[in-house]
Motif scaffolding. Structure first.
Motif, PDB file in Angstrom:
ATOM      1  N   LYS A   3      17.071 -10.915   2.673  1.00 42.53           N
ATOM      2  CA  LYS A   3      16.482  -9.681   1.849  1.00 42.53           C
ATOM      3  C   LYS A   3      15.006  -9.020   3.392  1.00 42.53           C
ATOM      4  CE  LYS A   3      13.305  -9.436  -1.986  1.00 42.53           C
ATOM      5  NZ  LYS A   3      13.002  -9.305  -3.279  1.00 42.53           N
ATOM      6  N   ILE A   4      15.421  -7.680   3.311  1.00 45.05           N
ATOM      7  CA  ILE A   4      14.425  -7.132   4.955  1.00 45.05           C
ATOM      8  C   ILE A   4      13.271  -5.815   4.381  1.00 45.05           C
ATOM      9  CG2 ILE A   4      14.594  -5.279   6.637  1.00 45.05           C
ATOM     10  CD1 ILE A   4      17.478  -6.883   7.146  1.00 45.05           C
ATOM     11  N   LEU A   5      12.342  -6.054   5.118  1.00 47.91           N
ATOM     12  CA  LEU A   5      11.116  -5.114   4.930  1.00 47.91           C
ATOM     13  C   LEU A   5      10.774  -4.020   5.751  1.00 47.91           C
ATOM     14  CD1 LEU A   5       8.463  -4.053   3.175  1.00 47.91           C
ATOM     15  CD2 LEU A   5       7.645  -6.216   3.914  1.00 47.91           C
ATOM     16  N   ILE A   6      10.555  -3.298   5.375  1.00 44.33           N
ATOM     17  CA  ILE A   6      10.694  -2.066   6.911  1.00 44.33           C
ATOM     18  C   ILE A   6       9.511  -1.230   6.131  1.00 44.33           C
ATOM     19  CG2 ILE A   6      11.619  -0.107   8.355  1.00 44.33           C
ATOM     20  CD1 ILE A   6      14.379  -0.711   7.088  1.00 44.33           C
ATOM     21  N   LEU A  52      10.040  -5.271   9.795  1.00 46.57           N
ATOM     22  CA  LEU A  52       9.869  -4.685  10.354  1.00 46.57           C
ATOM     23  C   LEU A  52       8.445  -3.486  10.482  1.00 46.57           C
ATOM     24  CD1 LEU A  52      13.641  -3.727  10.489  1.00 46.57           C
ATOM     25  CD2 LEU A  52      12.404  -4.799  12.149  1.00 46.57           C
ATOM     26  N   PHE A  53       8.088  -3.751  11.511  1.00 44.85           N
ATOM     27  CA  PHE A  53       6.419  -3.168  11.271  1.00 44.85           C
ATOM     28  C   PHE A  53       6.207  -1.488  12.091  1.00 44.85           C
ATOM     29  CE2 PHE A  53       1.387  -3.518  11.026  1.00 44.85           C
ATOM     30  CZ  PHE A  53       1.695  -2.051   9.953  1.00 44.85           C
ATOM     31  N   SER A  54       6.243  -0.464  12.357  1.00 42.30           N
ATOM     32  CA  SER A  54       6.258   0.054  12.911  1.00 42.30           C
ATOM     33  C   SER A  54       4.585   0.457  13.304  1.00 42.30           C
ATOM     34  CB  SER A  54       6.810   1.496  12.109  1.00 42.30           C
ATOM     35  OG  SER A  54       7.364   2.795  13.403  1.00 42.30           O
ATOM     36  N   PHE A  55       4.893   0.958  14.264  1.00 45.44           N
ATOM     37  CA  PHE A  55       3.842   0.882  15.210  1.00 45.44           C
ATOM     38  C   PHE A  55       3.308   2.313  16.246  1.00 45.44           C
ATOM     39  CE2 PHE A  55       1.961  -2.806  14.153  1.00 45.44           C
ATOM     40  CZ  PHE A  55       0.693  -3.298  14.558  1.00 45.44           C
ATOM     41  N   SER A  56       2.812   3.762  15.531  1.00 40.65           N
ATOM     42  CA  SER A  56       3.088   4.789  16.799  1.00 40.65           C
ATOM     43  C   SER A  56       2.149   4.660  17.099  1.00 40.65           C
ATOM     44  CB  SER A  56       3.552   5.831  15.230  1.00 40.65           C
ATOM     45  OG  SER A  56       2.961   6.261  14.674  1.00 40.65           O
ATOM     46  N   GLN A  57       0.605   3.844  16.514  1.00 41.99           N
ATOM     47  CA  GLN A  57      -1.055   4.484  17.281  1.00 41.99           C
ATOM     48  C   GLN A  57      -1.210   2.777  17.119  1.00 41.99           C
ATOM     49  OE1 GLN A  57      -2.871   6.759  15.373  1.00 41.99           O
ATOM     50  NE2 GLN A  57      -2.792   5.703  13.136  1.00 41.99           N
ATOM     51  N   LEU A  68      -2.187 -11.261   8.246  1.00 41.26           N
ATOM     52  CA  LEU A  68      -1.848 -10.691   6.918  1.00 41.26           C
ATOM     53  C   LEU A  68      -0.847 -10.453   6.574  1.00 41.26           C
ATOM     54  CD1 LEU A  68      -3.402 -10.448   4.489  1.00 41.26           C
ATOM     55  CD2 LEU A  68      -2.826  -8.063   4.697  1.00 41.26           C
ATOM     56  N   ILE A  69       0.567 -10.039   7.338  1.00 43.23           N
ATOM     57  CA  ILE A  69       1.970 -10.255   7.155  1.00 43.23           C
ATOM     58  C   ILE A  69       1.948 -11.461   7.172  1.00 43.23           C
ATOM     59  CG2 ILE A  69       3.925 -10.368   7.813  1.00 43.23           C
ATOM     60  CD1 ILE A  69       3.170  -6.986   8.363  1.00 43.23           C
ATOM     61  N   ALA A  76       9.735 -15.574   7.991  1.00 45.76           N
ATOM     62  CA  ALA A  76      10.252 -14.312   7.848  1.00 45.76           C
ATOM     63  C   ALA A  76      10.190 -13.993   9.612  1.00 45.76           C
ATOM     64  CB  ALA A  76       9.336 -12.597   7.614  1.00 45.76           C
ATOM     65  N   ILE A  77      10.745 -13.099   9.665  1.00 45.55           N
ATOM     66  CA  ILE A  77      11.291 -12.670  11.620  1.00 45.55           C
ATOM     67  C   ILE A  77      10.902 -11.577  11.477  1.00 45.55           C
ATOM     68  CG2 ILE A  77      12.653 -12.317  13.175  1.00 45.55           C
ATOM     69  CD1 ILE A  77      14.444 -14.142  11.647  1.00 45.55           C
ATOM     70  N   LEU A  78       9.072 -11.623  12.007  1.00 45.95           N
ATOM     71  CA  LEU A  78       7.822 -10.708  12.203  1.00 45.95           C
ATOM     72  C   LEU A  78       8.650  -9.354  13.478  1.00 45.95           C
ATOM     73  CD1 LEU A  78       6.046  -7.928  11.098  1.00 45.95           C
ATOM     74  CD2 LEU A  78       4.367  -9.888  11.795  1.00 45.95           C
ATOM     75  N   ILE A  79       9.009  -8.237  13.295  1.00 49.53           N
ATOM     76  CA  ILE A  79       9.484  -7.564  14.653  1.00 49.53           C
ATOM     77  C   ILE A  79       8.618  -6.512  14.542  1.00 49.53           C
ATOM     78  CG2 ILE A  79      10.885  -5.828  15.897  1.00 49.53           C
ATOM     79  CD1 ILE A  79      13.275  -8.201  14.670  1.00 49.53           C
ATOM     80  N   VAL A  80       8.306  -5.887  15.572  1.00 54.62           N
ATOM     81  CA  VAL A  80       6.803  -4.972  15.729  1.00 54.62           C
ATOM     82  C   VAL A  80       8.187  -3.824  16.477  1.00 54.62           C
ATOM     83  CG1 VAL A  80       5.047  -3.460  17.416  1.00 54.62           C
ATOM     84  CG2 VAL A  80       5.096  -5.703  16.092  1.00 54.62           C
TER      85      VAL A  80
END
Length: 211
Positions: A3-6, A52-57, A68-69, A76-80
């Motif tokens: 189960k994956i959250l993007i 998977l958590f995106s950082f554009s800024q 928080l996540i 969960a494996i949290l990947i930036v």
């Protein structure tokens, strides 16, 4: 089924990551958000394997979302996913609880390899990230990074800081993977850290103080 959250607002990047995930794993369920609005409820009501958590800024508000996540999804494996490859930003995100760091210009083949390597307990780190943070440490003499740890725990910490998997550490230290896992659990407890990424960041900070 994984189960994956993007959390990603760039549709082209989302499509690329989505394709790489489907190619990497046979059975997956993906939930996508383009912003953090509504994510809290999903985090509370689901258990994810990968986030998977995106950082554009970079902003303090967004950085706080990492904590928080992890508070909602500690296992969960949290990947930036980020465009920033400077060591300060990477170390900060790892310190906050990120377990991996993938650059958004990463090739498709590298994405697939990084996702598949998670099954081998290898942190998802772009080659350039490893080059910036870790490669320079490999040839430096091993030092005691914390007086609060046993000699063997320090040995494991040094190898974790190099981005090695449990199996690689076990081979280098001539111990079993299960023993390595036990030592890493001890590191979490003694150092009051909650993720492998945070342990890597701790080790990197200690290395910088030593050198």
């Amino acid at each position: 089924m994984k189960k994956i959250l993007i959390i990603e607002d760039n549709l082209s990047e989302l499509s690329r990551v989505n394709d790489a995930l489907h190619f990497s794993y046979s059975e997956i369920s993906i939930i996508h958000f383009s912003s953090f609005i509504g994510v809290n409820k999903v985090l509370k009501n689901n258990v994810f394997d990968i986030i998977l958590f995106s950082f554009s800024q970079i902003s303090s508000t967004k950085l706080n979302k990492i904590n928080l996540i992890k508070s909602y999804q500690p296992s969960a494996i949290l990947i930036v996913l980020s465009i920033f490859d400077n060591s300060e930003t990477i170390t900060e995100m790892l310190s906050l609880g990120a377990d991996g760091y993938i650059l958004q210009n990463e090739s498709y083949n590298h994405l697939v390899r990084l996702f598949r390597d998670l099954e081998l307990d290898i942190p998802a780190m772009s080659p350039q990230v490893l080059k910036n943070l870790i490669a320079s440490l490999r040839n430096k003499p091993n030092k005691v990074l914390s007086d609060n740890l046993t000699k063997r725990e320090n040995d494991v910490l040094i190898q974790v800081t190099k981005g090695l998997s449990n199996k690689e550490i076990a081979r280098i230290l001539n111990i079993s993977s299960f023993t390595v896992a036990d030592h890493i659990k001890s590191l979490f407890c003694k150092l009051q850290l909650s993720s492998r990424g945070a342990v890597i960041a701790y080790g990197l900070n200690k290395q910088q103080q030593i050198h």
